[in-house]
Design a protein around this motif. Structure first.
Motif, PDB file in Angstrom:
ATOM      1  N   GLU A  37       0.871  -1.179  -0.055  1.00  0.00           N
ATOM      2  CA  GLU A  37       0.014   0.179  -0.071  1.00  0.00           C
ATOM      3  C   GLU A  37       0.853   1.217  -0.124  1.00  0.00           C
ATOM      4  OE1 GLU A  37      -2.586  -0.727   3.307  1.00  0.00           O
ATOM      5  OE2 GLU A  37      -3.688  -2.067   2.406  1.00  0.00           O
ATOM      6  N   GLN A  88      -6.204  -0.358  -0.894  1.00  0.00           N
ATOM      7  CA  GLN A  88      -6.313  -1.016   0.425  1.00  0.00           C
ATOM      8  C   GLN A  88      -6.351  -2.336   0.270  1.00  0.00           C
ATOM      9  OE1 GLN A  88      -6.945   0.284   4.018  1.00  0.00           O
ATOM     10  NE2 GLN A  88      -5.400   1.365   3.288  1.00  0.00           N
ATOM     11  N   ASN A 118      -2.019  -5.243   7.942  1.00  0.00           N
ATOM     12  CA  ASN A 118      -0.959  -4.756   7.232  1.00  0.00           C
ATOM     13  C   ASN A 118       0.250  -5.718   7.324  1.00  0.00           C
ATOM     14  OD1 ASN A 118      -2.182  -2.807   5.969  1.00  0.00           O
ATOM     15  ND2 ASN A 118      -1.633  -1.076   7.422  1.00  0.00           N
TER      16      ASN A 118
END
Length: 103
Positions: A70, A82, A94
């Motif tokens: 990202e 995203q 993440n």
């Protein structure tokens, strides 16, 4: 290991489809890094790129962490992305790799 290459000529729709095919996860694409407005599927990455973003191409492998992916897209194109689960219901952590995000 799955990997794909993206560049400014790719459409938003093509990016999302290739991402899904390679990693199994869904991708949400936005017109700004703040992730407020969804990008038009027909737009190319170059056409929605922010003026101060460098553009270019990028090869992405499955061992790249979601957060790093990202960030790289934001740096390269000045847009937001995203990564979400395969059904596009919720965003993935993440710290997962792109390959793990699609499972």
């Amino acid at each position: 290991m799955a990997e794909f290459k993206l560049d400014g000529r790719m459409t938003v729709k093509g990016l999302k489809e290739n991402f899904k095919k390679c990693f199994g996860a869904s991708l949400r694409v936005y017109t700004t890094p703040a992730c407020k407005t969804f990008a038009d599927d027909k737009a190319t990455l170059a056409s929605i790129r922010q003026a101060d973003a460098k553009g270019g191409s990028l090869t992405v492998g499955g061992n790249l962490k979601v957060g790093n992916f990202e960030k790289k897209i934001g740096e390269l194109y000045g847009i937001g992305v995203q990564v979400s689960d395969p059904s596009d219901k919720k965003l993935v952590d993440n710290d997962l790799t792109l390959a793990a995000a699609g499972k």
